[in-house]
Scaffold this motif. Sequence first.
Motif, PDB file in Angstrom:
ATOM      1  N   LEU A   4       0.871  -0.962  -0.085  1.00  0.00           N
ATOM      2  CA  LEU A   4       0.090   0.046   0.119  1.00  0.00           C
ATOM      3  C   LEU A   4       0.848   1.141  -0.036  1.00  0.00           C
ATOM      4  O   LEU A   4       1.827   1.363   0.605  1.00  0.00           O
ATOM      5  CB  LEU A   4      -0.941   0.100   1.184  1.00  0.00           C
ATOM      6  CG  LEU A   4      -1.780  -1.018   1.513  1.00  0.00           C
ATOM      7  CD1 LEU A   4      -2.452  -1.196   3.043  1.00  0.00           C
ATOM      8  CD2 LEU A   4      -2.857  -1.449   0.411  1.00  0.00           C
ATOM      9  N   GLU A   6       0.435   5.369   0.370  1.00  0.00           N
ATOM     10  CA  GLU A   6      -0.217   6.565   0.440  1.00  0.00           C
ATOM     11  C   GLU A   6       0.185   7.568   0.028  1.00  0.00           C
ATOM     12  O   GLU A   6       1.399   8.030   0.047  1.00  0.00           O
ATOM     13  CB  GLU A   6      -0.518   7.008   2.092  1.00  0.00           C
ATOM     14  CG  GLU A   6      -1.142   5.838   2.716  1.00  0.00           C
ATOM     15  CD  GLU A   6      -0.014   4.901   3.892  1.00  0.00           C
ATOM     16  OE1 GLU A   6      -0.373   4.231   4.582  1.00  0.00           O
ATOM     17  OE2 GLU A   6       1.043   4.905   3.232  1.00  0.00           O
ATOM     18  N   CYS A  22      -4.729   5.951  -1.323  1.00  0.00           N
ATOM     19  CA  CYS A  22      -4.138   4.735  -0.877  1.00  0.00           C
ATOM     20  C   CYS A  22      -4.093   3.779  -1.991  1.00  0.00           C
ATOM     21  O   CYS A  22      -5.287   3.241  -2.360  1.00  0.00           O
ATOM     22  CB  CYS A  22      -4.771   4.231   0.315  1.00  0.00           C
ATOM     23  SG  CYS A  22      -4.196   2.319   0.652  1.00  0.00           S
ATOM     24  N   ALA A  24      -2.973   0.478  -3.912  1.00  0.00           N
ATOM     25  CA  ALA A  24      -2.763  -1.150  -3.627  1.00  0.00           C
ATOM     26  C   ALA A  24      -2.095  -1.668  -4.920  1.00  0.00           C
ATOM     27  O   ALA A  24      -2.392  -1.182  -6.061  1.00  0.00           O
ATOM     28  CB  ALA A  24      -3.980  -1.851  -3.244  1.00  0.00           C
ATOM     29  N   MET A  34     -10.740  -2.138   4.071  1.00  0.00           N
ATOM     30  CA  MET A  34      -9.664  -0.863   4.047  1.00  0.00           C
ATOM     31  C   MET A  34     -10.159   0.304   4.924  1.00  0.00           C
ATOM     32  O   MET A  34     -11.053   0.614   4.866  1.00  0.00           O
ATOM     33  CB  MET A  34      -9.407  -0.703   2.550  1.00  0.00           C
ATOM     34  CG  MET A  34      -9.015  -1.962   1.819  1.00  0.00           C
ATOM     35  SD  MET A  34      -8.338  -1.643   0.189  1.00  0.00           S
ATOM     36  CE  MET A  34      -6.635  -0.612   0.828  1.00  0.00           C
ATOM     37  N   CYS A  95      -2.745   3.887   5.750  1.00  0.00           N
ATOM     38  CA  CYS A  95      -3.646   3.055   5.278  1.00  0.00           C
ATOM     39  C   CYS A  95      -3.515   1.448   5.692  1.00  0.00           C
ATOM     40  O   CYS A  95      -2.343   1.221   5.635  1.00  0.00           O
ATOM     41  CB  CYS A  95      -3.538   3.057   3.484  1.00  0.00           C
ATOM     42  SG  CYS A  95      -4.886   1.989   2.524  1.00  0.00           S
ATOM     43  N   GLY A 113       0.498   0.751   4.892  1.00  0.00           N
ATOM     44  CA  GLY A 113       1.316   1.487   4.251  1.00  0.00           C
ATOM     45  C   GLY A 113       2.333   2.143   4.970  1.00  0.00           C
ATOM     46  O   GLY A 113       2.540   2.155   6.098  1.00  0.00           O
TER      47      GLY A 113
END
Length: 122
Positions: A4, A6, A22, A24, A34, A95, A113
């Motif tokens: 992840l 951010e 965020c 992925a 999430m 995240c 993240g």
Amino acid sequence: QVQLVESGGGLVQAGGSLRLSCLASRSIFSINTMDWYRQTPGKQRELVAGITSGGSTNYADSVKGRFTISRDNAKNTVYLQMNRLQPEDTAVYYCKARITGYMGADYYNDYWGQGTQVTVSS
């Protein structure tokens, strides 16, 4: 597994807005939940908002009516729209993805993240 990343943090004046993203590394379609968390020095990380794969959302009382979480499965991205920001919203925002499964028993794995700094000046 999922990575992840951010983005979208920064410095904003009180009353302003920011949108955090965020991203992925894989499809988020099947990721159960999430969430966005935030943390300030010396304090525990706190849940700000969450969204399920079905689109259900939940918010901390302190951000209800000001923040909105959403997900775009096509872009593998979860957003946090933050309006009417206040100095107390200053924090590092993280995240998190929770992936659940079953292998003889229910299990889950959480992935985080690296965080993005949000600073709100008065």
